[in-house]
Design a protein around this motif. Sequence first.
Motif, PDB file in Angstrom:
ATOM      1  N   THR A 394     -74.417 -77.626  61.011  1.00  0.00           N
ATOM      2  CA  THR A 394     -73.475 -76.613  60.522  1.00  0.00           C
ATOM      3  C   THR A 394     -74.150 -75.719  59.496  1.00  0.00           C
ATOM      4  OG1 THR A 394     -71.685 -78.223  60.815  1.00  0.00           O
ATOM      5  CG2 THR A 394     -71.184 -76.255  59.536  1.00  0.00           C
ATOM      6  N   ALA A 395     -74.929 -76.340  58.606  1.00  0.00           N
ATOM      7  CA  ALA A 395     -75.649 -75.568  57.579  1.00  0.00           C
ATOM      8  C   ALA A 395     -76.600 -74.565  58.233  1.00  0.00           C
ATOM      9  CB  ALA A 395     -76.413 -76.509  56.664  1.00  0.00           C
ATOM     10  N   CYS A 396     -77.299 -75.001  59.270  1.00  0.00           N
ATOM     11  CA  CYS A 396     -78.234 -74.111  59.978  1.00  0.00           C
ATOM     12  C   CYS A 396     -77.497 -72.958  60.653  1.00  0.00           C
ATOM     13  CB  CYS A 396     -79.043 -74.897  61.001  1.00  0.00           C
ATOM     14  SG  CYS A 396     -80.267 -76.007  60.275  1.00  0.00           S
ATOM     15  N   ASN A 397     -76.337 -73.252  61.222  1.00  0.00           N
ATOM     16  CA  ASN A 397     -75.561 -72.195  61.876  1.00  0.00           C
ATOM     17  C   ASN A 397     -75.134 -71.129  60.878  1.00  0.00           C
ATOM     18  OD1 ASN A 397     -75.751 -73.422  64.370  1.00  0.00           O
ATOM     19  ND2 ASN A 397     -73.826 -74.553  64.150  1.00  0.00           N
ATOM     20  N   PHE A 417     -82.989 -79.861  54.163  1.00  0.00           N
ATOM     21  CA  PHE A 417     -83.805 -80.621  55.116  1.00  0.00           C
ATOM     22  C   PHE A 417     -84.497 -81.797  54.424  1.00  0.00           C
ATOM     23  CE2 PHE A 417     -84.220 -76.624  57.883  1.00  0.00           C
ATOM     24  CZ  PHE A 417     -83.378 -77.134  58.868  1.00  0.00           C
ATOM     25  N   VAL A 418     -85.022 -81.544  53.238  1.00  0.00           N
ATOM     26  CA  VAL A 418     -85.708 -82.606  52.490  1.00  0.00           C
ATOM     27  C   VAL A 418     -84.737 -83.727  52.147  1.00  0.00           C
ATOM     28  CG1 VAL A 418     -86.908 -83.154  50.340  1.00  0.00           C
ATOM     29  CG2 VAL A 418     -87.462 -81.046  51.568  1.00  0.00           C
ATOM     30  N   GLN A 419     -83.543 -83.359  51.675  1.00  0.00           N
ATOM     31  CA  GLN A 419     -82.534 -84.365  51.320  1.00  0.00           C
ATOM     32  C   GLN A 419     -82.135 -85.214  52.518  1.00  0.00           C
ATOM     33  OE1 GLN A 419     -79.519 -81.802  49.775  1.00  0.00           O
ATOM     34  NE2 GLN A 419     -80.687 -81.324  47.917  1.00  0.00           N
ATOM     35  N   ASN A 420     -82.174 -84.613  53.699  1.00  0.00           N
ATOM     36  CA  ASN A 420     -81.801 -85.338  54.918  1.00  0.00           C
ATOM     37  C   ASN A 420     -83.000 -86.004  55.586  1.00  0.00           C
ATOM     38  OD1 ASN A 420     -78.759 -84.858  55.847  1.00  0.00           O
ATOM     39  ND2 ASN A 420     -79.445 -83.026  54.770  1.00  0.00           N
ATOM     40  N   GLY A 421     -84.143 -86.013  54.892  1.00  0.00           N
ATOM     41  CA  GLY A 421     -85.320 -86.718  55.397  1.00  0.00           C
ATOM     42  C   GLY A 421     -86.073 -85.998  56.491  1.00  0.00           C
ATOM     43  N   ASN A 422     -85.801 -84.724  56.680  1.00  0.00           N
ATOM     44  CA  ASN A 422     -86.449 -83.956  57.752  1.00  0.00           C
ATOM     45  C   ASN A 422     -87.510 -83.036  57.137  1.00  0.00           C
ATOM     46  OD1 ASN A 422     -87.171 -82.579  60.047  1.00  0.00           O
ATOM     47  ND2 ASN A 422     -85.069 -82.084  60.665  1.00  0.00           N
ATOM     48  N   VAL A 423     -88.611 -83.639  56.714  1.00  0.00           N
ATOM     49  CA  VAL A 423     -89.654 -82.878  56.026  1.00  0.00           C
ATOM     50  C   VAL A 423     -90.360 -81.919  56.977  1.00  0.00           C
ATOM     51  CG1 VAL A 423     -91.794 -83.063  54.692  1.00  0.00           C
ATOM     52  CG2 VAL A 423     -89.958 -84.688  54.316  1.00  0.00           C
ATOM     53  N   ASP A 424     -90.495 -82.296  58.237  1.00  0.00           N
ATOM     54  CA  ASP A 424     -91.162 -81.415  59.205  1.00  0.00           C
ATOM     55  C   ASP A 424     -90.414 -80.098  59.370  1.00  0.00           C
ATOM     56  OD1 ASP A 424     -93.295 -83.104  59.741  1.00  0.00           O
ATOM     57  OD2 ASP A 424     -92.203 -84.188  61.298  1.00  0.00           O
ATOM     58  N   SER A 425     -89.071 -80.176  59.440  1.00  0.00           N
ATOM     59  CA  SER A 425     -88.282 -78.945  59.546  1.00  0.00           C
ATOM     60  C   SER A 425     -88.395 -78.113  58.272  1.00  0.00           C
ATOM     61  CB  SER A 425     -86.806 -79.282  59.819  1.00  0.00           C
ATOM     62  OG  SER A 425     -86.660 -79.850  61.100  1.00  0.00           O
ATOM     63  N   ALA A 426     -88.442 -78.805  57.137  1.00  0.00           N
ATOM     64  CA  ALA A 426     -88.604 -78.101  55.862  1.00  0.00           C
ATOM     65  C   ALA A 426     -89.941 -77.368  55.819  1.00  0.00           C
ATOM     66  CB  ALA A 426     -88.511 -79.090  54.701  1.00  0.00           C
ATOM     67  N   LEU A 427     -90.982 -78.020  56.294  1.00  0.00           N
ATOM     68  CA  LEU A 427     -92.308 -77.407  56.300  1.00  0.00           C
ATOM     69  C   LEU A 427     -92.359 -76.228  57.266  1.00  0.00           C
ATOM     70  CD1 LEU A 427     -95.153 -77.619  55.140  1.00  0.00           C
ATOM     71  CD2 LEU A 427     -95.729 -79.198  56.999  1.00  0.00           C
ATOM     72  N   GLU A 428     -91.708 -76.380  58.402  1.00  0.00           N
ATOM     73  CA  GLU A 428     -91.659 -75.283  59.390  1.00  0.00           C
ATOM     74  C   GLU A 428     -90.931 -74.074  58.804  1.00  0.00           C
ATOM     75  OE1 GLU A 428     -89.904 -74.408  63.905  1.00  0.00           O
ATOM     76  OE2 GLU A 428     -89.786 -76.423  63.038  1.00  0.00           O
ATOM     77  N   LEU A 429     -89.816 -74.334  58.104  1.00  0.00           N
ATOM     78  CA  LEU A 429     -89.062 -73.247  57.484  1.00  0.00           C
ATOM     79  C   LEU A 429     -89.883 -72.572  56.392  1.00  0.00           C
ATOM     80  CD1 LEU A 429     -86.252 -71.824  57.375  1.00  0.00           C
ATOM     81  CD2 LEU A 429     -85.656 -73.437  55.553  1.00  0.00           C
ATOM     82  N   PHE A 430     -90.601 -73.373  55.605  1.00  0.00           N
ATOM     83  CA  PHE A 430     -91.449 -72.834  54.542  1.00  0.00           C
ATOM     84  C   PHE A 430     -92.492 -71.878  55.127  1.00  0.00           C
ATOM     85  CE2 PHE A 430     -95.376 -73.085  52.033  1.00  0.00           C
ATOM     86  CZ  PHE A 430     -94.911 -72.683  50.792  1.00  0.00           C
ATOM     87  N   ASN A 431     -93.085 -72.259  56.232  1.00  0.00           N
ATOM     88  CA  ASN A 431     -94.115 -71.423  56.853  1.00  0.00           C
ATOM     89  C   ASN A 431     -93.544 -70.140  57.452  1.00  0.00           C
ATOM     90  OD1 ASN A 431     -96.250 -73.196  56.248  1.00  0.00           O
ATOM     91  ND2 ASN A 431     -95.821 -74.452  58.058  1.00  0.00           N
TER      92      ASN A 431
END
Length: 846
Positions: A394-397, A417-431
């Motif tokens: 929902t947040a992404c939408n 993403f970090v709070q939900n343990g999804n570091v890979d998605s966080a890193l992808e968003l950062f890039n």
Amino acid sequence: MTASLQLPSLLFPATDVGGGSTKNDFKPLTIEHLKNGSIKNCKNIHELEQLHCLIRKKGLHRNPSIVTKLIAKCAEFATLESLGNARKVFEHFNEEEGITVGTLFMSNSLLRGYSIAGLCDEAILLYLQMVNQGINPDHFTFPFVLSACSKVFAFSEGTQIQGSIFKLGLQEDLFIQNSLIHFYSECGDIKAGRELFEKMSVRNVVSWTSLIYGYSRSEFPKEAISLFLEMVETGIEPNSITMVGVVSACSKLQNLELGKRIHDSIRNSGLKLNAVLVNSLVDMYMKCGAFETAKELFNECADKSLVLYNTLLSNYTRQGLAIEAVSIFRDMLKAGLQPDRVTVLSAISASAQLGNLFFGKWCHGYVLKNQLEFWNTITNAIIDMYMKCGKPETACNIFNLMENKTTVSYNTLMAGFVQNGNVDSALELFNKMPESDLISLNTIIGALVQESRFEEAVELFREMESEGMLKADRVTMVAIASACGYLGALDLAKWVHAYINKSGIKYDMKLETALINMFARCGDFDNAMHIFDNMKERDVSAWTAAIGTMAMNGNGERAIDLFMEMLRQGVKPDGVLFTGLLTSCSHGGLVKQGLNFFNAMQSIYGIKPQIVHYGCMVDLFGRAGLLREAVDFINKMPMEPNDVIWGSLLAACRKHKNIEIARYVAERITCLENEKIGICILLSNIYASERKWSDVARVRLNLKEQGVKKIPGSSSIEVNGVIHEFTSGDESHYQMSSIALMLDEINCRLVDAGYVPDLSNVLLDVDENEKDFLLGRHSEKLAVAFGLISTGLGTPIRIVKNLRICSDCHSFLKLASKVYGREIIIRDNNRFHFFRQGMCSCGDYW
């Protein structure tokens, strides 16, 4: 400044805010109204419009006096509609009279209206037009235009206006001086404001209040208090506005006692507690943690405004008191007040803190219904709320639907993403971020460190630093120092320390403590203690780091000395510090002292020992070979022993070859539980060292049925800034042929020096030759061989190992340090070993 004199919003009718009447309530006006000062008596904009029509009809619209009064009255209402009408009257008069900006009084009236209404760019442009047309501003003009400059932080324009003031000789005008002090204070140049204040020959309450306000809103709240006291001493009586500034300074200082004294002085002075002053007092008490006092003031207020509710609500949310915030929100709704965007922002934050999805959705619905989603701060808060409520989709939408995604929006989603343990998605968003800031960098680096992805964290930091994209701060360097410490990369650690000094990053206790831990984990205890010794202030975390440094170095006596010095300095120990202290005693073989400290935890310091402290004691007894005492201690524990405690006892059984107690432990654990896997592997190794192959097979069969594989030993070594990792038995390194030749040479020289391989460390049922080969391919031996061929003579070899070093490798490295004249430093998963001239710093006690 990109201001425009065109006001497109004035093309549309606006809601009347000047009075309560409607058009149907108006009475016909006659020319007699003009004779009786009817312009001044108009109650709302619609009456004024009707009067304007009458003026034009009677041909009086060329009369400068009447036009001036009309413009002044329109400006007095200070709405978009009234100012639009004033501008039209102003321009029509100019056109018919063949001038550009009318009379000075007309211009001043319009300036005043623009400034009050917040149309500051229009005010500044009107001033510039006046000057360009040769109309000299007077002592009324400058306060109005300086007020406009203050509101839009037009610093450059304001300083130019000050130059005009001096040219016209108006610099001694009290009202203009006060306006200049206010301007500089609002624009953040409090020093310039103070200089003007000091040069004033006459000062009134506004002069003092303007500067007090400036100090209270800047980073100098103490100066605001000092100036207030000086003001009182000079006999100037403060007004309610002064006291709002003083109370705000107390809020910033979070000085409750001072705030109470100021509150008492307000009561004693007889000043009326207006809404603004009550609001500032409530805010002060909330920020100082006196929530009950703030609530009492709130309850005593007869006319509670939305602003007052928002103050209480936002402070509760900021303090993490989300339940109280929701309660205040409900009271506000019961009082019939309609939430604004400030209210909703606090309510959404409260729902996020509580993880209350139902309330969060209600807030989201209110936002959509009232079209508040166009405020980015609110949409960002909604994204944060859904993330904290476990609804990342929902947040992404919501994020994807945002038309104007700011850096804060990206940071909010990334943190989610970090709070939900999804570091890979966080890193992808950062890039993918169009533009990142320091918060972005700190969030992603902190996440990588938290996930033990230390090399990625350091690599990302160095990449950002080399490209000059962002300048790091203390938060960044704390995370990077932590990563370097876990990697055990001393060269990198020294570079980090130098970078901090070169970049001018200011030290605080948290950063200094992180550096102590970094150098300690890298085996550079001298640098770690140097930083500790030079700290200006030390809290319990800093002392814990220093004591932990001594624990890693096996220097129990020094750790105890540090503990006693800490007590003398009045710092109270906590449970974390006692963990480090007991570990120091364990590594130093100080059984009696460790037992005394454990017993003193509750009896002297009031700290109830936790299971980690009991684990330290079991390790203490086990290392000393007091296995029976360790078993008795476990049996007397007030809680069930965990896998760490059983693991410590099993490790001691292996070291001291006590198969009996190992079997005792085996009877009390269940290898089928996931958290006991490490213990089962250790138990299997004990059986293997005693050649109990049937017991080994039974334990390993259980592990195999679970699909569990033993973690292989691995060691890493840093050479020329590059970290090379070796795994036991793995020969995939690109220089393996040279490493193998070096290993053959080392073995030959060590055998000549008396080395005999301890084949009991090979925990497989294979022949002697195979055991000898496997033993020679332990990861730390591969790393040492690589270090010898890759570094210069006399260079220390530093290795980080993921498991505890075995007895054979320990003997091997002691002898290698003597034969090759090298210092070899090994950090295993338990402590440091400094091998020098055939000796180890642990005294063969690990």
